[in-house]
Design an enzyme around this catalytic site. Structure first.
Site, PDB file in Angstrom:
ATOM      1  N   LYS A 176      54.861  26.701  45.556  1.00  0.00           N
ATOM      2  CA  LYS A 176      54.363  26.307  44.321  1.00  0.00           C
ATOM      3  C   LYS A 176      53.067  26.251  43.876  1.00  0.00           C
ATOM      4  O   LYS A 176      52.481  25.511  44.599  1.00  0.00           O
ATOM      5  CB  LYS A 176      55.085  24.949  44.091  1.00  0.00           C
ATOM      6  CG  LYS A 176      55.159  24.128  42.788  1.00  0.00           C
ATOM      7  CD  LYS A 176      55.645  23.009  42.597  1.00  0.00           C
ATOM      8  CE  LYS A 176      55.751  22.309  41.404  1.00  0.00           C
ATOM      9  NZ  LYS A 176      55.720  21.131  41.192  1.00  0.00           N
ATOM     10  N   ASP A 213      60.831  42.987  30.705  1.00  0.00           N
ATOM     11  CA  ASP A 213      60.114  44.487  30.607  1.00  0.00           C
ATOM     12  C   ASP A 213      58.690  44.232  31.628  1.00  0.00           C
ATOM     13  O   ASP A 213      58.763  45.118  32.227  1.00  0.00           O
ATOM     14  CB  ASP A 213      59.501  44.460  29.232  1.00  0.00           C
ATOM     15  CG  ASP A 213      60.636  44.909  28.187  1.00  0.00           C
ATOM     16  OD1 ASP A 213      61.240  45.656  28.601  1.00  0.00           O
ATOM     17  OD2 ASP A 213      60.304  44.421  27.201  1.00  0.00           O
ATOM     18  N   LYS A 257      65.567  56.797  24.868  1.00  0.00           N
ATOM     19  CA  LYS A 257      66.394  56.474  26.201  1.00  0.00           C
ATOM     20  C   LYS A 257      67.194  57.631  26.547  1.00  0.00           C
ATOM     21  O   LYS A 257      67.769  57.631  27.373  1.00  0.00           O
ATOM     22  CB  LYS A 257      67.020  55.246  25.980  1.00  0.00           C
ATOM     23  CG  LYS A 257      66.007  54.068  25.883  1.00  0.00           C
ATOM     24  CD  LYS A 257      66.512  52.717  26.484  1.00  0.00           C
ATOM     25  CE  LYS A 257      65.441  51.852  25.972  1.00  0.00           C
ATOM     26  NZ  LYS A 257      65.174  50.570  27.090  1.00  0.00           N
ATOM     27  N   ASN A 276      64.628  34.982  29.359  1.00  0.00           N
ATOM     28  CA  ASN A 276      64.864  35.104  28.064  1.00  0.00           C
ATOM     29  C   ASN A 276      66.010  34.573  27.506  1.00  0.00           C
ATOM     30  O   ASN A 276      66.584  33.892  28.474  1.00  0.00           O
ATOM     31  CB  ASN A 276      64.789  36.613  27.453  1.00  0.00           C
ATOM     32  CG  ASN A 276      65.934  37.303  27.988  1.00  0.00           C
ATOM     33  OD1 ASN A 276      67.132  37.126  27.891  1.00  0.00           O
ATOM     34  ND2 ASN A 276      65.507  38.361  28.930  1.00  0.00           N
ATOM     35  N   PHE A 302      71.865  48.740  24.165  1.00  0.00           N
ATOM     36  CA  PHE A 302      72.106  47.795  23.014  1.00  0.00           C
ATOM     37  C   PHE A 302      70.487  47.585  22.735  1.00  0.00           C
ATOM     38  O   PHE A 302      69.573  47.903  23.284  1.00  0.00           O
ATOM     39  CB  PHE A 302      72.516  46.586  23.697  1.00  0.00           C
ATOM     40  CG  PHE A 302      74.188  46.379  23.412  1.00  0.00           C
ATOM     41  CD1 PHE A 302      75.125  46.944  24.195  1.00  0.00           C
ATOM     42  CD2 PHE A 302      74.524  45.442  22.515  1.00  0.00           C
ATOM     43  CE1 PHE A 302      76.151  47.015  23.947  1.00  0.00           C
ATOM     44  CE2 PHE A 302      75.821  45.202  22.027  1.00  0.00           C
ATOM     45  CZ  PHE A 302      76.616  46.013  23.025  1.00  0.00           C
ATOM     46  N   LYS A 362      64.740  54.202  19.532  1.00  0.00           N
ATOM     47  CA  LYS A 362      65.154  53.866  20.898  1.00  0.00           C
ATOM     48  C   LYS A 362      66.078  54.570  21.643  1.00  0.00           C
ATOM     49  O   LYS A 362      66.265  54.917  22.790  1.00  0.00           O
ATOM     50  CB  LYS A 362      65.557  52.252  20.843  1.00  0.00           C
ATOM     51  CG  LYS A 362      65.333  51.509  22.158  1.00  0.00           C
ATOM     52  CD  LYS A 362      65.608  50.023  21.868  1.00  0.00           C
ATOM     53  CE  LYS A 362      64.240  49.352  21.744  1.00  0.00           C
ATOM     54  NZ  LYS A 362      64.261  47.727  21.971  1.00  0.00           N
TER      55      LYS A 362
HETATM   56  N1  CTP Z   1      66.951  48.035  29.359  1.00  0.00           N
HETATM   57  C1  CTP Z   1      67.196  48.354  30.593  1.00  0.00           C
HETATM   58  N2  CTP Z   1      66.015  48.101  31.397  1.00  0.00           N
HETATM   59  C2  CTP Z   1      65.008  47.673  30.858  1.00  0.00           C
HETATM   60  C3  CTP Z   1      64.905  47.455  29.539  1.00  0.00           C
HETATM   61  C4  CTP Z   1      65.917  47.587  28.609  1.00  0.00           C
HETATM   62  O1  CTP Z   1      68.317  48.831  30.863  1.00  0.00           O
HETATM   63  N3  CTP Z   1      63.948  47.578  31.581  1.00  0.00           N
HETATM   64  C5  CTP Z   1      68.169  48.341  28.473  1.00  0.00           C
HETATM   65  C6  CTP Z   1      68.663  47.438  27.696  1.00  0.00           C
HETATM   66  O2  CTP Z   1      69.829  46.637  28.328  1.00  0.00           O
HETATM   67  C7  CTP Z   1      69.296  47.665  26.333  1.00  0.00           C
HETATM   68  C8  CTP Z   1      68.151  48.853  25.959  1.00  0.00           C
HETATM   69  O3  CTP Z   1      67.792  49.102  27.201  1.00  0.00           O
HETATM   70  O4  CTP Z   1      70.523  48.564  26.462  1.00  0.00           O
HETATM   71  C9  CTP Z   1      67.416  48.499  24.891  1.00  0.00           C
HETATM   72  O5  CTP Z   1      66.668  47.214  25.646  1.00  0.00           O
HETATM   73  P1  CTP Z   1      65.403  46.822  24.644  1.00  0.00           P
HETATM   74  O6  CTP Z   1      64.890  45.697  25.576  1.00  0.00           O
HETATM   75  O7  CTP Z   1      65.671  46.384  23.275  1.00  0.00           O
HETATM   76  O8  CTP Z   1      64.419  48.048  24.583  1.00  0.00           O
HETATM   77  P2  CTP Z   1      63.112  48.197  25.368  1.00  0.00           P
HETATM   78  O9  CTP Z   1      63.120  49.595  26.028  1.00  0.00           O
HETATM   79  O10 CTP Z   1      62.767  46.777  26.217  1.00  0.00           O
HETATM   80  O11 CTP Z   1      62.065  47.965  24.239  1.00  0.00           O
HETATM   81  P3  CTP Z   1      61.381  46.965  23.404  1.00  0.00           P
HETATM   82  O12 CTP Z   1      61.459  45.732  24.352  1.00  0.00           O
HETATM   83  O13 CTP Z   1      59.959  47.228  23.400  1.00  0.00           O
HETATM   84  O14 CTP Z   1      61.660  47.034  22.031  1.00  0.00           O
END
Ligand code: CTP
Length: 404
Positions: A291, A281, A345, A212, A327, A341
């Site tokens: 490859k 995710d 969490k 990303n 974050f 969120k």
């Molecule tokens: N985070 C993490 N591990 C993951 C996904 C997220 O530790 N697998 C942490 C990120 O570092 C951040 C927070 O969770 O501090 C929120 O991340 P975000 O990507 O916004 O949340 P998601 O849980 O992935 O939710 P979504 O993508 O559905 O908005």
């Protein structure tokens, strides 16, 4: 490098004899660029390595080399110059100068300034490895530390004399960082901070993968601010093109699973966890170990995805979790998603990025979400914002008795 942290600071930069004098030209430039005023004072020996004219041009102020300089109205340069200073920095600090300092000698302008000072004294040693290892030098350095003098470095590596070992001066950027760190309020003294930063990279095959747009800048800025605030900092970083902040322990990982494993291994030793990484995710189930080639009939590949572990949620679920900070980068409805969120969490504090996604930018605008409500912080340079966030985190730590 952030530019605001040394703005308005007045430094006496004392130079003693050594080949590392040429590096002080760059240090002076960095300090002046950061808004500090730099008053250069050189020993006779230092002027053999670089000219006062060069240092005057870079610092924008007349350079002092003699105790008997008639430019000081009361003829007391040793008193006048140190009274205005927020700190005296001796760089490079030679073996001889450290010995003089340790014994309180005052036989030229710079030694006299140091003895007569009311401000902190920072020394940046630079010498041959044998001179550094010499028991007399080590005794002098131990004495200076006992007297409250701050020692920055030395570094290890190849030396101007052709030998390799301890004693070379820190690079100018590292000296700058150490000076900035010295002035930062120590709101996390005695604390241990674990952070994640950057993106993760989930392989599809040996040459392709999913990642990303996270640059890692905010996480690295927070790691730097936490180190400056006095914490021991361990940064678990995904693939980013950023230098490790000075004094920070960095562990590089690629995938979310590796990031998870690194965090779970380290976390029992830490009392604060800040999850800044943009963790993927999902990952491709069974990435190919060769490859993936196009087929003659143009068949498209198909992949099965599996969910990656949620690192932040896993840490927050531990029986004795550290103080957890999350974050959130959302593309809309931050008000709703941020608090949802945070609660999902189960973390006490979540920092939401306001407005358009800020990947790669140098500034940011955030809202703090916690059980008691929300707080918006003004848009700021990521490093300035990081210092503010560290102060906000420090205020919320459960046991404030450890915070100086
Ligand atoms: N985070 C993490 N591990 C993951 C996904 C997220 O530790 N697998 C942490 C990120 O570092 C951040 C927070 O969770 O501090 C929120 O991340 P975000 O990507 O916004 O949340 P998601 O849980 O992935 O939710 P979504 O993508 O559905 O908005």
């Amino acid at each position: 490098m952030a530019t605001a942290e040394l703005a308005g600071k007045h430094l006496v930069l004392g130079m003693t004899g050594g080949i590392a004098c040429y590096k002080i030209a760059e240090l002076t430039r960095l300090l002046v660029k950061a808004g500090a005023t730099v008053q250069v004072v050189m020993t006779e020996a230092a002027t053999q390595f670089i000219t006062p004219v060069t240092m005057q041009a870079l610092s924008g102020r007349p350079v002092y080399t003699s105790q008997w300089d008639a430019r000081v109205p009361n003829n007391m340069a040793h008193i006048d110059l140190s009274r205005e200073a927020d700190a005296i920095v001796i760089a490079p600090a030679s073996t001889d100068f450290l010995a003089k300092l340790a014994h309180g000698m005052a036989d030229d302008l710079l030694t006299t300034l140091c003895v007569a000072r009311e401000c902190p004294l920072l020394v940046v040693p630079a010498m041959n490895r044998q001179m550094w290892a010499n028991p007399a030098t080590q005794r002098n350095v131990a004495q200076l530390r006992a007297d409250g003098v701050e020692t920055l470095g030395p570094d290890s590596g190849p030396q101007a004399c052709g030998e390799v070992g301890d004693g070379r001066m820190l690079e100018p950027e590292a000296v700058y960082e150490a000076i900035a760190s010295f002035f930062a309020p120590k709101v996390l003294a005695g604390r241990r901070v674990l952070l994640t930063a950057g993106p993760t990279f989930e392989p599809i095959d040996p040459v392709r993968g999913i990642t990303n747009r996270s640059s890692g800048k905010m996480g690295f800025a927070l790691a730097r601010a936490a180190q400056q605030a006095g914490a021991d900092v361990h940064l678990v970083a995904g693939p980013v093109a950023l230098d490790t902040p000075w004094g920070v322990f960095r562990e590089d990982v690629q995938t979310a699973q590796q990031m998870h494993d690194a965090v779970m291994r380290a976390v029992p030793d830490y009392d604060i966890f800040i999850a800044v990484a943009a963790v993927a995710d999902w990952r491709v189930d069974h990435a190919s170990d060769h490859k993936i080639k196009k087929t003659v009939d143009h068949r498209l590949p198909s992949f099965t995805f599996v969910e990656n572990p949620d690192i932040l949620a896993a840490v927050a679920r531990l029986p004795h979790p550290p103080f957890c900070v999350g974050f959130a980068a959302e593309s809309g409805d931050l008000d709703v998603h941020g608090e949802e969120k945070r609660a999902r969490k189960n973390v006490p504090l979540l920092i939401g990025n306001l407005g358009p996604l800020t990947f790669g930018r140098d500034d940011n605008e955030v809202v703090l979400f916690e059980a008691s409500g929300q707080k918006k912080l003004p848009r700021a340079d990521k490093q300035a914002l990081a210092s503010t966030l560290i102060a906000e985190i420090a205020k919320r730590l459960p046991d404030t008795s450890l915070i100086s």
